[in-house]
Write a protein that holds these residues in place. Structure first.
Motif, PDB file in Angstrom:
ATOM      1  N   ILE A   1       0.853  -1.180   0.000  1.00 32.25           N
ATOM      2  CA  ILE A   1       0.000   0.000   0.000  1.00 32.25           C
ATOM      3  C   ILE A   1       0.892   1.235   0.000  1.00 32.25           C
ATOM      4  O   ILE A   1       1.964   1.241   0.607  1.00 32.25           O
TER       5      ILE A   1
ATOM      6  N   PRO B   1      -3.981   0.801  -1.984  1.00 30.77           N
ATOM      7  CA  PRO B   1      -3.235  -0.345  -2.520  1.00 30.77           C
ATOM      8  C   PRO B   1      -2.611  -0.033  -3.880  1.00 30.77           C
ATOM      9  O   PRO B   1      -3.154   0.756  -4.662  1.00 30.77           O
TER      10      PRO B   1
ATOM     11  N   CYS C   1      -2.095  -5.778  -6.727  1.00 26.10           N
ATOM     12  CA  CYS C   1      -3.402  -6.448  -6.704  1.00 26.10           C
ATOM     13  C   CYS C   1      -3.573  -7.335  -7.942  1.00 26.10           C
ATOM     14  O   CYS C   1      -4.058  -8.466  -7.853  1.00 26.10           O
TER      15      CYS C   1
ATOM     16  N   ALA D   1      -7.700  -5.391  -0.270  1.00 23.56           N
ATOM     17  CA  ALA D   1      -6.518  -4.589   0.033  1.00 23.56           C
ATOM     18  C   ALA D   1      -6.900  -3.177   0.462  1.00 23.56           C
ATOM     19  O   ALA D   1      -6.263  -2.588   1.344  1.00 23.56           O
TER      20      ALA D   1
ATOM     21  N   ALA E   1      -6.000  -1.522   3.904  1.00 21.37           N
ATOM     22  CA  ALA E   1      -5.278  -0.246   3.928  1.00 21.37           C
ATOM     23  C   ALA E   1      -5.970   0.754   4.850  1.00 21.37           C
ATOM     24  O   ALA E   1      -5.317   1.479   5.612  1.00 21.37           O
TER      25      ALA E   1
END
Length: 420
Positions: free
Chosen positions: A368, A382, A387, A405, A409
């Motif tokens: 991140i 992210p 990803c 994600a 985050a």
């Protein structure tokens, strides 16, 4: 006693100014604040009857540091002997034996994976050096039970910390000769030299200051070498070696802190906007042009649909670049498009510092991007390419990984803001 700081998910910086050995690395992380039982319980999981470990305080120069002691019955002299125990006696252990031992031990997966990674580094260089398959490598000093305890103990302590990133100053390796199972060899020993390939080293200090185990640890965990990045320091730890040196305290220092990012200040905040209006190029060629602008040093680049004279549809391609990259970015315009000219406008900007952390999703870890100013976090998001890679590997939609994600985050950002 005051509450101990949370040491997890910080940046770790290693300072091997007196070299590094496995026991020093374990001791430094415990001195930093890793609970002793994290190390002792992991080593107990190996099931090696008679193996015991302990920690002690040692003075090295002006420093009070932590020492890590491994005891094993085979390392002790016979009863009544006047010989001193040699913790690095030339015992032989096959790599396959060590790998099986670690695989069968009830360790957490992060500890197991790092311990195996460190041993794979060592096995690979030993196999190349002796001309044998990796599976048939036989270790000497590194295969002794105390070195196995060092590596597993370090892996457990490191896994407990879950650092977001790791750096190290150049490694001091020593000078002179070292006694090995193959006789006297120049420092660094062949295995150490192979493990340190591609890593900046400093040849100073008397004797062997960096051991194969220490070199393998750095090779397995360190991402960048040089000065520590900008940090808000949280803790420091000192791991003491077994020897005393006249020219330096024999300690390995580890710093832990919150990254502040690499903020560009002063003249670097001056940028140029370079632009061209293009009405005679296929739209298919816009993406390659933008890629070329980034490759030339542009900080950002984009395209905007516009209309030119006589209502002709066109595209305006813009690039934001530091002054030093002006010539290269202009050349990228001329090489990758039919434009006959590029406009340039100076701009000043204010930017937030940026750094990275790592969060977990059900399919794997994702980096991140963090934005902050003077230690205050503003946002976390992210990295899309991470990803995408995780989704491809797991065979799931990218949007699922991105959503997980993003949630992680936001949780990470909230936890860090609460600590601040």
């Amino acid at each position: 006693m005051a509450d101990s700081p949370d040491l997890r998910h910080l940046h770790l910086h290693f300072d091997p100014h007196a070299g590094i050995a496995g026991d020093m690395a374990v001791a430094a992380l415990v001195d930093l604040g890793v609970p002793i039982e994290v190390v002792t319980q992991a080593i107990a999981c190996l099931g090696l009857k008679g193996l015991s470990v302990s920690f002690e305080t040692r003075r090295r120069g002006a420093f009070m540091a932590t020492g890590f002691v491994v005891s094993w019955p085979e390392l002790l002299p016979p009863v009544g002997s006047l010989m001193h125990p040699d913790p690095h006696a030339h015992e032989h252990r096959a790599y396959a034996e060590i790998r099986t031992l670690i695989d069968k031990a009830p360790l957490n997966e992060a500890t197991r994976a790092l311990a195996q990674k460190i041993f794979v580094h060592i096995a690979t260089v030993e196999a190349a050096r002796h001309g044998v398959p990796v599976e048939k490598v036989g270790f000497h000093e590194v295969g002794a039970w105390d070195s196995i305890a060092d590596i597993v103990g370090f892996a457990a302590a490191f896994a407990y910390l879950q650092p977001r990133s790791v750096s190290s100053t150049p490694v001091v390796i020593g000078t002179g000769q070292v006694k090995t199972a193959h006789g006297l060899l120049p420092v660094p020993a062949p295995a150490t030299a192979a493990l340190l390939q591609g890593i900046p080293v400093v040849s100073e200090g008397k004797g062997e200051l960096t051991t194969p185990t220490g070199a393998a640890i750095l090779a397995a965990i360190v991402q960048t070498f040089g000065a520590p990045p900008p940090l808000t320091l949280v803790a420091s730890g000192y791991g003491a070696g077994t020897k005393e040196f006249a020219d330096r305290p024999n300690v390995l220092r580890v710093l832990a802190g919150q990254p502040l990012g690499a903020h560009s200040a002063g003249p670097d905040d001056a940028v140029l906007m370079l632009e061209a209006n293009i009405d005679d190029m296929s739209g298919q060629l816009v993406a390659p042009l933008v890629d070329a602008l980034f490759a030339a040093g542009a900080l950002d680049a984009w395209s905007t649909p516009i209309f030119m004279k006589k209502g002709r549809p066109a595209v305006q391609v813009s690039a934001l670049a530091p002054p030093a990259a002006r010539a290269a970015v202009e050349q990228a315009f001329f090489t990758n498009s039919p434009t006959l000219g590029v406009r340039s406008t100076p701009f000043a900007r204010t930017t937030l510092a940026r750094s990275h952390a790592s969060v977990s999703t059900p399919w794997g870890d994702v980096r991140i991007k963090l934005s902050h100013q003077r230690g205050r976090l503003f946002g976390a998001a992210p990295e899309f390419e991470d990803c995408k890679a995780v989704a491809q590997k797991a065979g799931v939609p990218v949007r699922d990984v991105h959503a997980a994600a993003t949630a992680a985050a936001h949780h990470y950002l909230a936890s860090q803001q609460e600590r601040a």
